[in-house]
Design a protein around this motif. Structure first.
Motif, PDB file in Angstrom:
ATOM      1  N   THR A  87      49.146  46.482  37.702  1.00  0.00           N
ATOM      2  CA  THR A  87      48.872  47.500  36.686  1.00  0.00           C
ATOM      3  C   THR A  87      47.466  47.316  36.143  1.00  0.00           C
ATOM      4  O   THR A  87      46.791  46.342  36.435  1.00  0.00           O
ATOM      5  N   ARG A  99      58.487  43.131  42.171  1.00  0.00           N
ATOM      6  CA  ARG A  99      58.493  43.092  40.718  1.00  0.00           C
ATOM      7  C   ARG A  99      58.851  44.477  40.193  1.00  0.00           C
ATOM      8  O   ARG A  99      58.392  45.486  40.726  1.00  0.00           O
ATOM      9  N   PRO A 100      59.674  44.571  39.160  1.00  0.00           N
ATOM     10  CA  PRO A 100      59.995  45.878  38.587  1.00  0.00           C
ATOM     11  C   PRO A 100      58.765  46.499  37.938  1.00  0.00           C
ATOM     12  O   PRO A 100      57.917  45.782  37.392  1.00  0.00           O
ATOM     13  N   THR A 101      58.656  47.804  38.019  1.00  0.00           N
ATOM     14  CA  THR A 101      57.502  48.484  37.431  1.00  0.00           C
ATOM     15  C   THR A 101      57.644  48.658  35.930  1.00  0.00           C
ATOM     16  O   THR A 101      56.656  48.889  35.236  1.00  0.00           O
ATOM     17  N   GLY A 102      58.882  48.556  35.421  1.00  0.00           N
ATOM     18  CA  GLY A 102      59.121  48.794  34.013  1.00  0.00           C
ATOM     19  C   GLY A 102      59.382  50.254  33.699  1.00  0.00           C
ATOM     20  O   GLY A 102      59.695  50.609  32.551  1.00  0.00           O
ATOM     21  N   GLU A 103      59.256  51.112  34.708  1.00  0.00           N
ATOM     22  CA  GLU A 103      59.475  52.540  34.484  1.00  0.00           C
ATOM     23  C   GLU A 103      60.959  52.852  34.347  1.00  0.00           C
ATOM     24  O   GLU A 103      61.408  53.445  33.381  1.00  0.00           O
ATOM     25  N   GLN A 104      61.726  52.436  35.350  1.00  0.00           N
ATOM     26  CA  GLN A 104      63.168  52.631  35.317  1.00  0.00           C
ATOM     27  C   GLN A 104      63.812  51.689  36.326  1.00  0.00           C
ATOM     28  O   GLN A 104      63.135  51.140  37.197  1.00  0.00           O
ATOM     29  N   LEU A 105      65.107  51.496  36.185  1.00  0.00           N
ATOM     30  CA  LEU A 105      65.830  50.580  37.058  1.00  0.00           C
ATOM     31  C   LEU A 105      65.719  51.044  38.515  1.00  0.00           C
ATOM     32  O   LEU A 105      65.897  52.223  38.815  1.00  0.00           O
ATOM     33  N   TYR A 118      60.320  49.438  42.113  1.00  0.00           N
ATOM     34  CA  TYR A 118      59.667  48.149  42.281  1.00  0.00           C
ATOM     35  C   TYR A 118      58.287  48.285  42.918  1.00  0.00           C
ATOM     36  O   TYR A 118      58.021  49.237  43.658  1.00  0.00           O
ATOM     37  N   ASP A 151      52.353  40.991  37.698  1.00  0.00           N
ATOM     38  CA  ASP A 151      52.440  42.197  36.875  1.00  0.00           C
ATOM     39  C   ASP A 151      51.056  42.698  36.485  1.00  0.00           C
ATOM     40  O   ASP A 151      50.805  43.909  36.462  1.00  0.00           O
ATOM     41  N   GLU A 152      50.146  41.783  36.188  1.00  0.00           N
ATOM     42  CA  GLU A 152      48.789  42.169  35.816  1.00  0.00           C
ATOM     43  C   GLU A 152      48.032  42.763  37.003  1.00  0.00           C
ATOM     44  O   GLU A 152      47.230  43.682  36.839  1.00  0.00           O
TER      45      GLU A 152
END
Length: 318
Positions: free
Chosen positions: A76, A233-239, A242, A72-73
């Motif tokens: 981003t 890994r999910p981006t965290g933006e929306q479902l 990735y 994740d790090e």
């Protein structure tokens, strides 16, 4: 590593862990300044902020898989690149403040990942002992040294640090388990190819497009580039959105990998270059000469075809 070698190193702490043990296999780090960080984000932010030259953090384990926080790090924040990988055998030991029989042990301190990798050994040799979760392998060793717990599962480096007695060694259920670590720096010119390199990428593909991932894989396959690892890994933006993390054989300076990167750039929403670096040879199998590429897919084949096209364009005999 091009330019001035790093002298200030930060690593996922605390002291006495496998990460420090891995870092100390790097000559420059053994003679440089080594500072433990409380977390992977803290270690990488120290490099981004210029407080350290390089950071060593765990990337994946052969038993537990990828380390999500590291991926994740890398996907981003301000870009960082891998300049070296270290593959370290994971060998756990059971240590105590003084020699005691296994039947006398009532409590064992261990990091949850450590106890999980020694579950069979514990149930066989210490069926009545209570395993107490602690924050790190180093914390486990300290708790045994202070007498808070009868024994600890820890890394070998923690034994001399805390003046422990080894009651049992090589207690992992997976004798061949290894952890792969990445040495990360701020972006710079990659070191020259060695002939046995890895290139790491983070790519985001267009959402809701049929065959999007296949298109990514095709850019590599048609050029004979081996994909040795892929993680999402999910981006965290929306479902459903990735980032895919890829490890490929080859170096960014090589023609066929360069062409593949250009192709990925055209078809992906984003491509983040995470570095080209020498593959760590950690086993007999890894030390063998890599399998030859398929006919027509070697670096020489790509150079020859590029020269042929150049002659066609200039009007020279082909």
């Amino acid at each position: 590593m091009p330019g001035n070698p790093p002298t200030r190193f930060v690593y996922l702490g605390p002291e006495g862990t496998f990460t420090e043990q891995a870092l100390r296999t790097i000559p420059a780090a053994e003679h440089g300044i080594r500072t433990p960080a409380r977390s992977v984000p803290e270690a990488l932010e120290a490099v981004r902020a210029g407080e350290a030259d390089a950071a060593l953090v765990p990337l994946e384990n052969s038993v537990g898989g990828a380390v999500p926080v590291t991926l994740d790090e890398l996907g981003t924040g301000a870009p960082l690149v891998i300049t070296r990988e270290v593959v370290l055998p994971v060998e756990f030991v059971l240590g105590a403040r003084q020699p005691i029989g296994l039947h006398e042990i009532r409590s064992v301190a261990a990091h949850p990942q450590a106890s999980a990798q020694c579950r069979t050994w514990l149930s066989t040799h210490l069926p009545d002992a209570v395993v107490v979760d602690v924050l790190s392998n180093a914390a486990a060793a300290i708790s045994a040294a202070t007498g808070e717990h009868d024994a600890a599962i820890c890394a070998p480096i923690g034994v001399p640090r805390n003046d422990l007695t080894v009651l049992a060694d090589k207690i992992s259920d997976h004798a061949d388990a290894v952890t792969r670590f990445a040495l990360l720096t701020r972006p710079g010119r990659p070191a020259p190819p060695t002939g046995d390199d890895v290139t790491s990428l983070a790519v985001m593909i267009e959402r809701d497009r049929v065959g999007a991932l296949l298109s990514v894989l095709t850019e590599l396959a048609v050029r004979g580039i081996n994909l040795s690892r892929i993680e999402s890994r999910p981006t965290g933006e929306q479902l459903g959105v990735y980032v895919f993390f890829l490890d490929c054989t080859g170096h960014v300076a090589e023609p066929r990998l360069g062409e593949a990167l250009q192709g990925l750039r055209r078809i992906c929403a984003e491509v983040r270059f995470l570095g080209s670096y020498p593959r760590h040879r950690w086993s007999k199998a890894a030390a063998e000469v890599p399998a030859p590429s398929q006919p027509g897919l070697t670096n020489a084949d790509f150079a020859d075809s590029a020269a042929w096209l150049s002659r066609l364009r200039s009007g020279e005999p082909s």
